[in-house]
Design an enzyme around this catalytic site. Structure first.
Site, PDB file in Angstrom:
ATOM      1  N   GLU A 832       0.824  -1.208   0.000  1.00  0.00           N
ATOM      2  CA  GLU A 832       0.000   0.000   0.000  1.00  0.00           C
ATOM      3  C   GLU A 832       0.857   1.256   0.000  1.00  0.00           C
ATOM      4  O   GLU A 832       0.478   2.289  -0.575  1.00  0.00           O
ATOM      5  CB  GLU A 832      -0.964  -0.009   1.189  1.00  0.00           C
ATOM      6  N   ASP A 833       2.033   1.201   0.615  1.00  0.00           N
ATOM      7  CA  ASP A 833       2.914   2.365   0.618  1.00  0.00           C
ATOM      8  C   ASP A 833       3.510   2.605  -0.766  1.00  0.00           C
ATOM      9  O   ASP A 833       3.664   3.750  -1.196  1.00  0.00           O
ATOM     10  CB  ASP A 833       4.029   2.186   1.658  1.00  0.00           C
TER      11      ASP A 833
END
EC number: 2.4.1.223
Length: 919
Positions: A832-833
């Site tokens: 997700e980062d």
């Protein structure tokens, strides 16, 4: 012995005579005392008299006992020292006496001044009391005057005319319809929210003739649109879907016209109505041409100039993906910039312009003036010459191998099937689109289909014919994504295409991809774009984007947060003065009305979504009374003696362009209560902190006996619907600040580091600003991208486990970013980062900013995280390569830039205050 005995017995001789002895003893004692008295008393007197008498002699040399001069007495050494001491003491005594008298005089004067000041203070108090009374009376009078002379500002009263109103003035001709004479603004107040009523096509006979796929896609889109209302009485715009229709059951034009005029809210002329005719095929006919539509707007892909009303009708794109989402894995990458063919074209012209004018008599009546010149023969000759020259690889075919698709007169028909055409375009840098020879045909479904396919696979469209009206042309700057060239310049096309640089080619390809994804790709995008154009034209602000409702988990708080001694260690950072204030939200957005009128083209050509539900760029320093913030940070400062240098002006004005603000900590956690409590306690006393939003990512609720720390700001524990790392970036309604600090529950950062990162972000609000840096690398043997976390001289990502970003990106990540990326994050429970870094770099074309020298942020002794798993890096490799396919290119950018304080590791005296700026 006899004599001696007698004496002891007090007598002499026989009888003794004791009284004689006693008498003689007394006489001797008296005489002795008297003699001593005479000697001690009279002798000094006589001596004194004698001496003084002798010293009165005139002859000074005869004075024997008289006092001598000082010089004579000081001839002895120790006497001289005593003399000097006596003289010094005497002088000091004289000086002290003079000072004492001077001080007494000053004390007297000061006492007089004190008395005068006391009297002045009393007078000032009386004057202040009188001024307060005057100010109070003035304020009261001002309020009374304002109440009397200034009316109260309130929302405008909504005007809803009667549905049978027929007094609306008629234009001379329907061809002259524009918004000012064919649209009823009274039904669309600024605060109405732009309600739209959509007719159900099944209620009318023509509904059975509609293409099932288009009809189904249209109905699905309508159900989820925020502007659609079921209350027709309050609607601003009424929409009816009339196409695409199936050929065998298509109604006659007169029948369709009667059915349209019988709509319940048509009101004799159809004002505020929109007729949508979507085309899924290139051969869609313009059957609305011979229908009287009154004042209704028309949205379709084919228009003649006598039919098209600029600023009123809408040219829409074809609806190719009716009920399916685009497959990003089949879309070719945007690099390399140059492909096999410089340009390509396949098509067959079934009917020439001359034969069209002779045979289509219904059109001849509408055409004014002489027939335009037919340049198609010259185009064919020129393009074949370029192909035969073999200077560049080009592919042009003017005859279809198979039966060409049906088309309008003078239009170049499409050849082959869609998949075959896409394969050729994937190999082409440019895609030629030759407009119909009939210049009165301003746009056709065939041209729109060619444009759609070129944008889809990244071939830059080259449109030959400047008279063309491309889809959404009044709000999209097509010159940023396509080349529109007049047909007479056909001989210069080859030279022009070869002269365009690679950077410009990539920029046009990226812009074309953006336009295709935003306004063309799906039925939802097409319908939302049509509504957005009408709403923008009548200057109604967009509806606010929805926020995720935070469902709070009840929890007990009150545990006094401890103080971590490591938090007080500022290391090499000195941040200057810090002002602690209670929590307050960021200022509300104030450009809802002005943005629609001022920034139309910028929003439509650079906004991240078709809906424009969040239609502004939050990074522009456009603020009320902006000038008052220019006095520090970036404004003029006097040279010498002025304020500044300590960092106070910087932190108070936030760089001179942005008002004071705070940030919200968003902390994602999963069943690690002890680690979470320790992390929350470390936030105790953190300046600029507004609140903490703990995203509880576990289906299991926290322990009931868990006591949460009191850190001085609210702690909101939010429950999620499922365990997903995408929950980290949901735009929760509890986040009231623009700045978000995304932080893991095991992150260990000092207060000074967090404050430093926040101040850096305020100077670069469109960037991700954080601490741990990572980078991507190209794996030459495997021809793929790799994720790398080693120490390096450059970086391209900043992990969002400890990073600041704008809440704007939370909306884009959750609602605008392709769903395929979020699905992969859920599949791997990872990346997700990386997805957030891809998104921000794609939109801004800027790398993130790393602050301080810290390369990791995990707390020592914390339980193992997901990143320690062996498969963690393999999954991140796959994520990067998949994201590149979705975006069509690698949006991440390298940087060797790192931000530290100006005086980082600079040794200064302790009495000097360090400033806080950036390098």
């Amino acid at each position: 012995m006899t004599g001696y005995t007698m004496l002891r017995n007090g007598g002499v001789g026989n009888g003794g005579q004791p009284w004689v002895l006693r008498w003689s003893s007394r006489i001797r004692l008296t005489w002795l005392s008297f003699t001593l008295f005479i000697i001690l008393v009279f002798f000094p007197l006589i001596a004194h008299y004698y001496l003084t008498t002798i010293d009165d002699a005139d002859d000074a040399g005869k004075r024997i006992f008289g006092p001598r001069t000082g010089n004579e007495l000081c001839e002895v050494k120790h006497v001289q020292d005593l003399c000097r001491i006596r003289e010094s003491v005497s002088e000091e005594l004289l000086q002290l006496e003079a000072k004492r008298q001077e001080l007494n005089s000053e004390i007297a004067k000061l006492n007089l001044k004190i008395e005068a000041c006391k009297k002045s203070i009393e007078n000032a108090k009386q004057d202040l009391l009188q001024l307060k009374n005057v100010i109070s009376q003035t304020e009261h009078s001002y309020k009374e005057l304002m109440a009397q002379n200034q009316p109260k500002l309130s929302l405008p009263i909504r005007l809803l005319p009667d549905k049978d109103d027929v007094t609306f003035p008629l234009p001379k001709s329907n061809r002259n319809c524009r918004l000012h004479n064919c649209f009823d603004y009274s039904r669309c107040p600024l605060t109405s929210g732009f309600p739209v009523y959509v007719y159900n096509s099944d209620d009318y006979p023509f509904g059975s003739s509609l293409d099932p796929l288009i009809k189904q896609a249209f109905e699905a889109t309508v159900r989820t649109n925020v502007y659609v209302t079921e209350n027709a009485n309050i609607a601003c715009v009424y929409i009816i879907l009339v196409g695409e229709m199936q050929e065998p059951v298509m109604p006659k034009p007169t029948e369709l016209e009667q059915q349209l005029h019988s709509l319940p809210y048509w009101r004799t002329d159809g004002h505020n109505h929109l007729i949508i005719n979507l085309s899924r095929k290139s051969e869609t006919q313009n059957f609305i041409y011979n229908i009287s539509t009154g004042r209704a707007m028309i949205a379709q892909s084919t228009f003649y100039d006598v039919q098209y009303r600029p600023g009123f009708d809408i040219v829409v794109s074809p609806l190719v993906h009716a009920m399916s989402e685009p497959n990003f894995l089949e879309i070719p990458p945007q690099v390399p910039v140059k492909r096999k063919y410089l340009f390509s074209f396949q098509g067959e012209k079934i009917e020439s312009l001359r034969s069209s004018l002779q045979e289509v008599r219904s059109f001849e009546e509408e055409i004014e003036g002489n027939a335009p010149a037919d340049y198609d023969d010259r185009i064919i000759t020129t393009l074949k010459a370029v192909q035969d020259s073999k200077l560049d690889f080009v592919l042009v075919e003017f005859t279809c191998k198979n039966q060409p698709k049906a088309s309008l007169p003078t239009e170049w028909a499409l050849c082959g099937e869609r998949d075959d055409r896409l394969e050729l375009l994937k190999l082409s840098t440019f895609a030629l689109i030759i407009t119909p020879g009939d210049t009165h045909l301003v746009i056709s479904a065939g041209c729109a289909m060619r444009l759609f396919e070129a944008l889809e696979v990244g071939a830059i469209p080259v449109v030959l014919g400047e008279q063309v009206q491309l889809p959404y042309n009044d709000v999209i700057r097509w010159n940023e994504a396509a080349l529109i060239i007049p047909k007479p310049r056909i001989t210069e096309v080859h030279f022009l295409l070869r002269s365009i640089s690679d950077n410009d080619l990539l920029a046009m390809r990226r812009q074309g991809r953006f336009l295709w994804e935003t306004y063309f790709s799906t039925s939802d995008n097409v319908f939302s774009t049509v509504l957005a154009i009408i709403r923008t034209r009548i200057q109604i602000p967009a509806a606010p984007i929805r926020e995720e409702t935070a469902v709070e988990i009840p929890h007990r708080s009150g545990k006094a947060a401890g103080t971590d001694p490591n938090m007080a260690d500022n290391g090499d950072l000195d941040l200057g003065p810090v002002e602690t204030e209670p929590p307050y939200a960021s200022p509300k957005y104030l450009r809802n009305f002005t943005l629609t009128a001022m920034d139309i083209y910028r929003n439509w050509n650079s906004a991240p979504g078709p809906f424009h539900l969040f239609p502004y760029t939050p990074f522009d320093p456009v603020l009320p009374s902006e000038a008052k913030f220019l006095g520090s940070g970036t404004g003029f400062r006097p040279i010498g003696g002025g304020a500044g240098g300590s960092g106070k002006e910087f932190q108070a004005a936030l760089g001179g362009n942005v008002p004071r603000e705070q940030f919200t900590v968003v902390m994602l956690t999963y069943e690690r209560e002890e680690v979470l409590m320790n992390s929350l306690e470390r936030l105790n006393g953190l300046p600029y902190l507004n609140k903490v939003v703990v995203v509880w990512n576990s289906p299991k609720l926290p322990s009931e006996d868990l006591l949460w720390p009191d850190i001085g700001v609210p702690i909101m524990v939010v429950r999620t619907e499922k365990n997903s790392l995408n929950n980290r970036f949901l735009p929760w309604d509890e986040i009231e600040t623009e700045a978000i600090l995304s932080i893991d529950d095991d992150a260990h950062l000092r207060h000074d580091e967090i404050m430093f990162g926040f101040r850096v972000w305020r100077e670069a609000r469109d960037r991700i600003v954080g601490f741990p840096g990572r980078y991507h690398a190209w794996d030459i043997p495997h021809q793929s991208w790799l994720y790398n976390s080693n120490y390096s001289c450059e970086l391209s990502m900043v992990l969002t486990g400890a990073a600041f970003f704008h809440k704007y990106y939370a909306y884009l990540y959750s609602y605008v970013m392709p769903q395929a990326i979020r699905d992969m994050v859920d599949e791997y429970i990872n990346c997700e980062d990386i997805a957030m870094n891809f998104l921000v770099s794609h939109l801004t074309r800027k790398p993130p900013i790393k602050v301080t020298s810290r390369w990791t942020f995990r707390c020592p002794g914390c339980p193992q995280a997901l990143s320690h798993d062996d498969s963690h890096f393999h999954e991140r490799h796959k994520c990067i390569n998949f994201f590149v396919k979705v975006y069509g290119y690698m949006p991440l950018l390298y940087t060797q830039f790192r931000v530290d304080s100006v005086l980082f590791k600079t040794r200064l005296p302790h009495d000097k205050t360090k400033c806080f700026k950036f390098i």
